[in-house]
Design a protein around this motif. Structure first.
Motif, PDB file in Angstrom:
ATOM      1  N   GLU A 113      53.222  31.180  24.824  1.00  0.00           N
ATOM      2  CA  GLU A 113      54.157  30.882  25.924  1.00  0.00           C
ATOM      3  C   GLU A 113      55.511  30.425  25.386  1.00  0.00           C
ATOM      4  O   GLU A 113      56.547  30.681  25.988  1.00  0.00           O
ATOM      5  N   GLY A 136      38.694  35.370  23.715  1.00  0.00           N
ATOM      6  CA  GLY A 136      40.007  34.910  24.161  1.00  0.00           C
ATOM      7  C   GLY A 136      40.984  34.746  23.009  1.00  0.00           C
ATOM      8  O   GLY A 136      42.162  35.126  23.113  1.00  0.00           O
ATOM      9  N   ARG A 186      47.513  29.943  22.962  1.00  0.00           N
ATOM     10  CA  ARG A 186      48.137  30.286  24.248  1.00  0.00           C
ATOM     11  C   ARG A 186      49.455  29.543  24.433  1.00  0.00           C
ATOM     12  O   ARG A 186      50.441  30.114  24.915  1.00  0.00           O
ATOM     13  N   THR A 189      45.688  43.523  32.676  1.00  0.00           N
ATOM     14  CA  THR A 189      46.817  42.703  33.121  1.00  0.00           C
ATOM     15  C   THR A 189      48.099  43.227  32.497  1.00  0.00           C
ATOM     16  O   THR A 189      48.078  44.014  31.543  1.00  0.00           O
ATOM     17  N   ASN A 239      43.987  39.058  48.797  1.00  0.00           N
ATOM     18  CA  ASN A 239      44.618  39.434  47.527  1.00  0.00           C
ATOM     19  C   ASN A 239      45.935  40.186  47.661  1.00  0.00           C
ATOM     20  O   ASN A 239      46.479  40.629  46.651  1.00  0.00           O
ATOM     21  N   GLU A 286      43.300  40.041  40.999  1.00  0.00           N
ATOM     22  CA  GLU A 286      43.870  39.977  39.657  1.00  0.00           C
ATOM     23  C   GLU A 286      42.873  39.328  38.701  1.00  0.00           C
ATOM     24  O   GLU A 286      42.342  38.265  38.978  1.00  0.00           O
ATOM     25  N   GLN A 287      42.659  39.994  37.573  1.00  0.00           N
ATOM     26  CA  GLN A 287      41.770  39.483  36.542  1.00  0.00           C
ATOM     27  C   GLN A 287      42.600  38.784  35.471  1.00  0.00           C
ATOM     28  O   GLN A 287      43.690  39.227  35.123  1.00  0.00           O
ATOM     29  N   ARG A 288      42.078  37.711  34.925  1.00  0.00           N
ATOM     30  CA  ARG A 288      42.822  36.993  33.890  1.00  0.00           C
ATOM     31  C   ARG A 288      42.659  37.634  32.514  1.00  0.00           C
ATOM     32  O   ARG A 288      43.553  37.584  31.687  1.00  0.00           O
ATOM     33  N   ASP A 289      41.498  38.243  32.295  1.00  0.00           N
ATOM     34  CA  ASP A 289      41.169  38.651  30.927  1.00  0.00           C
ATOM     35  C   ASP A 289      41.205  40.151  30.682  1.00  0.00           C
ATOM     36  O   ASP A 289      40.958  40.603  29.564  1.00  0.00           O
ATOM     37  N   GLU A 323      50.076  41.469  30.723  1.00  0.00           N
ATOM     38  CA  GLU A 323      50.159  40.924  29.369  1.00  0.00           C
ATOM     39  C   GLU A 323      49.387  41.772  28.367  1.00  0.00           C
ATOM     40  O   GLU A 323      49.740  41.800  27.181  1.00  0.00           O
ATOM     41  N   THR A 324      48.339  42.443  28.828  1.00  0.00           N
ATOM     42  CA  THR A 324      47.552  43.275  27.918  1.00  0.00           C
ATOM     43  C   THR A 324      47.917  44.758  28.045  1.00  0.00           C
ATOM     44  O   THR A 324      47.116  45.630  27.703  1.00  0.00           O
TER      45      THR A 324
END
Length: 864
Positions: free
Chosen positions: A429, A475, A425, A680, A728, A674-677, A682-683
């Motif tokens: 970044e 992850g 990660r 998103t 949210n 908002e979900q992190r995994d 990023e995905t």
């Protein structure tokens, strides 16, 4: 501004030799600028704009030197801090233009004026400006160096500076010693002649003082000055590991003459057993500073220094020393990776457990814990060649754990895998380009480690079956996958579908014939639980797909429908959640041109709706269908698909269904949160602009009407959904739409649900800070409610609720007017006494802060 621009153009475009004094007088009369723009200034011109404009005029020609310098020196003695700062900044801007010959006659006066702002600084900002000005002057005087001797401008300028500073450094523990070091550093950074002159004049004396000093504080103060010299040399002569020379490589730092003495002094300070750890810290920083100097230490000396750092990280009990040494290793890993690879990594990995006995408590107490060692590895493992070396070593440790650590806790293998995840990660970044290679040589190996234990005939316990481990592997897979292009993803996704959909394991790492006595069927609801749990890995791959990636299925409708079918029928929550995420991702990313619109609206949604509403079906099946329904709603809402709003309306209709109503209401947190995994930006999910605002505009009126028209039992669910929506959405949207919602929010505090209470209180805290006028209108109702929520005797007032209520009460005196709060002050202070005796320390601490705010509340505090 226009006048300053015109003056500068006149100076640059015309010969002003015959009009210098006149032009100077009409320019300098504005100095110093004291302009303050009016509050409603339409032009946006600030005082700083004018100061810079005037400074550009005064520094536009060397002709101004003889007129400007005396006046600027006079302004340096001003009592106004702003005038002093402006004068110093102007001198710094003019010095390179006026030149050495103009500055030399005023050298002594310049030092006299600047030293007072450093030795007796009234603030950090003025001190930094004075030091910068001193450096600029020294640089410019160095340009006028003669053939040598006492008449050199820079030597002449530096002589009183060195004398004054060394006088102060005779007692290095006193307060003027530190600014003296800063002055010498600023001057030494200016030029090679200046650095050489200062080094020769000061270093021998400082070293002699150090050797004769007995007190640790004196030694520490002297080391700080030596550190200043190392910093100055690095700035002036360049850093080790610089890809391109930043400076003229013909010059070599004069500190080289004293290298051995420096190395000895800093090493001895580092290794001393003195209780004064600041001395040892200076030793670490000194060795680190020496390593960073270009062509200063030999490879052998660097290796010795790195060994010292490693020893401190692994053996020293002092936390600050450990962190400083580790920070030095992290810094060196980026410029000298081979040294860290050879000296640090082997030592770190040698400390990791290799057997069950190494994990015993007594052994761990004697050595650093595995988590500590692995945390150190994450700090030094970012550089590509180092990470490439770390990966196989960690995989080897995981292999060792999975085969030899029978019945062991998952803590150690999770820590090993988390190390890889944290570094990946961080590399992502930083924009590292080496992540793609790990889709071939890391991810398949990890997948194999997780899959093979699920194939054993006896299905015995195995460390790699642990759900926590599967989550970390997921992850890692996600981070790597999103950093490869669609073409590479296509090949990888084909392999994953062959494994998870078709059960073809031959492509896995280290696969052997007859290795699989049990078929691998992770996407079946009747397969082994351990295999079902690996569906999180499959879901992660789907989530990491780009929108251009092709899913290798004959019919995406049938495939998606089969995943929905399994998710409804399974009793495994992990599998159900994973498949719900996978379906939501497919419908969000691969609905190009509404290709899946008919399938979603005419097949999928009606099917799920019928299961949810089928009262004879098992509760588990209805719950699973509702969760899948909620995930699909989210996928549609993110892309602002009209189906998503229809599904949101249906979720509200479910609020009245017993047992499912609360689940549907909590589903609003999933839909808009908002979900992190998964799903998103990023995905590569489809996230339309302002999707949250659109959802808010649609759902809030419906929620309000539903609340007003529903029974008391169902109202609770509408309030839960409302609290999730408000929590949210962007703050700007929340504040503009709040007034009609406040009565509902106040009402929600009377319900027993702790989550609803804490969420609502957090909303009120935002209102208190950003819309105090609105909050003031409801104090009569809200303040007594908040006080009651701090009562620990009420079972519904959980720890989270009590803390939230105290924070909200504590925010009121900071934002609301005294006149509005005065009627409640006595009551609040009296009730807070109970919270001061709360059995939970966190509540007591918040109560102290809240009481302090209300206790100091007076007519002069608080604003409307």
């Amino acid at each position: 501004m226009l006048a300053f621009t015109l003056i500068k153009n006149i100076i640059q475009e015309f010969d002003i030799a015959q009009h210098v004094e006149d032009l100077f007088e009409v320019t300098f009369c504005y100095f110093p600028i004291t302009f303050r723009p009016p509050p409603d200034d339409p032009y946006g011109i600030t005082s700083e704009h004018l100061k810079v404009g005037l400074r550009d005029c005064l520094s536009a020609t060397p002709y101004f030197a003889k007129f400007a310098l005396p006046l600027l020196l006079e302004k340096l003695s001003s009592s106004s801090g702003s005038a002093k700062k402006d004068s110093m900044e102007t001198i710094a801007a003019c010095a390179p233009v006026y030149g050495s010959s103009a500055l030399t006659p005023y050298a002594e006066e310049l030092w006299s004026g600047l030293q007072n702002e450093i030795f007796h600084a009234t603030g950090d900002e003025l001190e930094q400006v004075a030091l910068h000005t001193l450096q600029v002057i020294t640089t410019e005087l160095s340009m006028g160096v003669s053939m040598g001797g006492s008449n050199d401008p820079v030597e002449k300028f530096l002589r009183p500076i060195i004398t004054d500073c060394m006088t102060q450094l005779q007692k290095p523990e006193l307060k003027l010693a530190k600014p003296s070091g800063k002055i010498l550093k600023a001057c030494a950074m200016a030029s090679d002649p200046a650095c050489t002159a200062i080094t020769i004049a000061t270093i021998p004396t400082l070293l002699s003082q150090y050797n004769t000093s007995e007190q640790s504080t004196r030694k520490k103060a002297l080391l700080d000055v030596l550190l200043d010299f190392l910093d100055a040399s690095r700035v002036l002569y360049g850093s080790a590991g610089a890809k391109e020379p930043e400076h003229d490589t013909d010059f070599i730092t004069p500190l080289l003459t004293f290298k051995d003495r420096f190395f000895e002094i800093f090493t001895n300070a580092l290794m001393s057993s003195n209780e004064y750890n600041a001395l040892r810290l200076a030793g670490v920083k000194g060795l680190h500073g020496m390593i960073l100097l270009r062509e200063f230490l030999s490879e052998t000396e660097i290796s010795y220094a790195v060994q010292y750092f490693v020893r401190i990280v692994l053996e020293d009990p002092d936390v600050e020393l450990q962190e400083t040494a580790l920070s030095s290793l992290a810094s060196l890993s980026l410029i000298m990776p081979e040294v860290v690879r050879n000296m640090a990594l082997p030592a770190f990995f040698e400390m990791l457990p290799t057997s069950q006995n190494d994990m015993e408590v007594d052994t761990v107490i004697q050595k650093k814990s595995p988590e500590y060692i692995l945390n150190a590895v994450t700090k030094i493992g970012l550089e590509p060649t180092l990470f490439a070396d770390i990966v196989p070593q960690i995989l080897e440790k995981i292999d060792l754990v999975s085969t030899n650590f029978t019945g062991a806790s998952s803590t150690y293998p999770v820590a090993l895998l988390t190390t890889l995840l944290v570094v990946l990660r961080a590399k992502a970044e930083l924009g590292h380009t080496d992540l793609a290679q790990y889709l071939d040589n890391l991810v398949p190996r990890l997948l194999a480690m997780c899959i093979y234990p699920t194939l054993a005939a006896n299905d015995a316990d195995h460390i790699m079956k642990n759900p926590e481990i599967l989550d970390v592997v997921a992850g890692i897979t996600r981070v790597v996958m999103i950093h490869v292009d669609a073409a590479v993803q296509n090949e990888f996704v084909k392999a994953i579908f062959n494994i998870f959909v078709h059960g073809q394991l031959s492509i896995l790492a280290a696969f052997k014939e007859n290795m699989s006595p049990v078929p691998f069927q992770p996407l079946h609801f009747e397969s082994r639980i351990s295999q079902q749990n690996t569906s999180v890995l499959f879901s992660t791959v789907i989530d990491g797909c780009r929108q251009q990636t092709i899913l290798p299925v004959n019919n995406i409708h049938d495939f998606t429908g089969s995943l929905v079918e399994v998710a409804i029928k399974t009793s495994n929550i992990t599998q159900r959640t994973a498949l719900s995420k996978a379906v939501a991702t497919i419908l969000n990313k691969f609905n190009k041109g509404n290709a899946l619109q008919a399938f979603i609206g005419q097949e999928l949604v009606p099917k799920l709706h019928s299961v949810i509403r089928h009262e004879q079906a098992s509760f588990e099946a209805r719950e699973s269908a509702l969760i899948m329904y909620t995930w699909i709603t989210k996928a549609m809402v993110l892309s602002t698909n009209a189906i998503g709003y229809d599904m949101t309306g249906e979720l509200m209709n479910i609020f009245s269904v017993p047992r499912l109503g609360k689940i549907a209401a909590d589903g609003f947190d999933l839909v808009i949160g908002e979900q992190r995994d998964v799903l998103t930006k990023e995905t590569f999910a489809v996230l339309r602009l302002l999707y949250k605002q659109r959802f808010f505009n649609y759902s809030i009126p419906v929620l309000v009407r539903g609340f007003e028209n529903s029974t008391h039992e169902v109202r609770h669910n509408f309030l839960i959904a409302l609290s999730h929506v408000l929590r949210n959405i962007p703050k700007q949207v929340l504040l503009t739409e709040l007034p009609p919602l406040l009565p509902m929010l106040v009402h929600s505090l009377s319900f027993p649900d702790p989550e609803l209470k804490s969420s609502t209180i957090e909303t009120f805290q935002i209102i208190t800070k950003d819309a105090p006028g609105l909050m003031a209108e409801h104090l009569a109702t809200l303040t007594p409610l908040l006080i009651s929520l701090t009562n620990a005797q009420e079972p519904a007032n959980t720890l989270k609720v009590r803390i939230a209520a105290l924070k909200c009460l504590g925010a009121q005196p900071k934002s609301l007017p005294f006149t509005a709060l005065r009627p409640y002050k006595a009551q609040v202070l009296k009730e807070l006494e109970k919270s001061l005796d709360d059995r939970k320390r966190l509540v007591r601490r918040e109560a102290v802060e809240c009481r302090s705010q209300w206790f100091t509340l007076s007519g002069s505090i608080g604003s409307a």
